[in-house]
Design an enzyme around this catalytic site. Structure first.
Site, PDB file in Angstrom:
ATOM      1  N   GLY A   8      11.928 -26.140 -16.746  1.00 14.82           N
ATOM      2  CA  GLY A   8      11.560 -25.160 -15.739  1.00 14.82           C
ATOM      3  C   GLY A   8      12.787 -24.392 -15.269  1.00 14.82           C
ATOM      4  N   ASP A  11      17.583 -20.293 -16.177  1.00 17.99           N
ATOM      5  CA  ASP A  11      18.863 -19.999 -16.848  1.00 17.99           C
ATOM      6  C   ASP A  11      18.910 -20.621 -18.241  1.00 17.99           C
ATOM      7  OD1 ASP A  11      20.006 -18.539 -14.691  1.00 17.99           O
ATOM      8  OD2 ASP A  11      20.464 -20.412 -13.672  1.00 17.99           O
ATOM      9  N   ASP A  68      18.922 -32.407 -23.031  1.00 21.26           N
ATOM     10  CA  ASP A  68      19.606 -32.938 -21.862  1.00 21.26           C
ATOM     11  C   ASP A  68      21.088 -32.766 -22.114  1.00 21.26           C
ATOM     12  OD1 ASP A  68      19.539 -33.976 -19.271  1.00 21.26           O
ATOM     13  OD2 ASP A  68      19.951 -36.005 -19.988  1.00 21.26           O
ATOM     14  N   GLY A 150      25.735 -24.044 -13.652  1.00 20.34           N
ATOM     15  CA  GLY A 150      26.259 -25.398 -13.795  1.00 20.34           C
ATOM     16  C   GLY A 150      27.737 -25.505 -13.452  1.00 20.34           C
ATOM     17  N   ASP A 152      30.123 -24.178 -15.373  1.00 21.92           N
ATOM     18  CA  ASP A 152      30.810 -23.207 -16.232  1.00 21.92           C
ATOM     19  C   ASP A 152      32.071 -22.598 -15.617  1.00 21.92           C
ATOM     20  OD1 ASP A 152      28.847 -23.768 -18.020  1.00 21.92           O
ATOM     21  OD2 ASP A 152      28.078 -21.733 -18.202  1.00 21.92           O
ATOM     22  N   ARG A 178      25.351 -26.603 -26.163  1.00 21.68           N
ATOM     23  CA  ARG A 178      23.925 -26.293 -26.319  1.00 21.68           C
ATOM     24  C   ARG A 178      23.722 -25.407 -27.547  1.00 21.68           C
ATOM     25  NH1 ARG A 178      22.701 -25.063 -21.356  1.00 21.68           N
ATOM     26  NH2 ARG A 178      21.867 -27.116 -20.918  1.00 21.68           N
TER      27      ARG A 178
END
Length: 194
Positions: A8, A11, A68, A150, A152, A178
């Site tokens: 959900g 970003d 995750d 996050g 970053d 990712r």
């Protein structure tokens, strides 16, 4: 091909759509599942990614992906790790997580860390497959950059002079944990559809 991404987080969904341009990415909301959340209580990234994908797959019976991600910091014995998303509290802002991490590292000289993502894909037959990506780097002493996602703004990838917070989304996807996990997944899909 159509895939449902078990998240959900807007970003994250945007990042994944950029990486998997040839795939029709749906979200739980497309199936009238509002505020999709799963209790991420597995001891590792693989377990949490499986749990998210499996819960959604059981609801809609369609090929599902979930990931995750954790930030593992050497000087903190691998913390925040699987708790990266909820490090400062049960529902913290990105900034609160960064502030807590910077405070804990204030007296530490070793600022080496790495991001890791584990992606779980559950195919149409209910079989699970895993893909992973890792990005080594260091934690800066302050927030740098405008891209606020996050950790970053405080993570500088190995060999770079910029934090992830200073990079464009495309630049991040080319090197990120990712991005690497999803590239591995893309290769798998390509081989599958040959």
């Amino acid at each position: 091909m159509e895939l449902v991404f078990a998240s959900g987080n807007i970003d994250k969904v945007k990042q994944v759509k950029l990486i998997l341009k040839d795939v029709d990415i749906k979200t739980p909301e497309d199936y009238n599942i509002k505020n999709f959340e799963v209790d991420e209580d597995a001891p590792d990234l693989k377990g949490n990614s499986y749990k998210k994908a499996k819960v959604l797959y059981d609801l809609i019976s369609k090929p599902t992906i979930a990931d995750d991600t954790g930030l593992f910091v050497n000087a903190l014995d691998g913390k925040p790790g699987v708790y990266s998303h909820r490090y400062a509290s049960e529902n913290p802002s990105y900034k609160e997580n960064r502030d807590k991490l910077l405070a804990e590292l204030s007296e530490k000289s070793d600022r080496n860390a790495y991001f890791q993502t584990v992606l779980c894909f559950i195919d149409k037959d209910g079989n699970d497959h895993y893909f992973s990506g890792k990005l080594p780097g260091t934690i800066t002493k302050e927030e740098i950059g405008d891209y606020e996602f996050g950790y970053d703004q405080i993570f500088m990838p190995e060999g770079s002079t910029k934090t992830l917070g200073e990079m464009t989304k495309d630049e991040i996807n080319q090197i990120s944990h990712r991005g690497k996990a999803f590239e591995e997944f893309k290769e798998y899909l390509y081989r599958l559809n040959k």
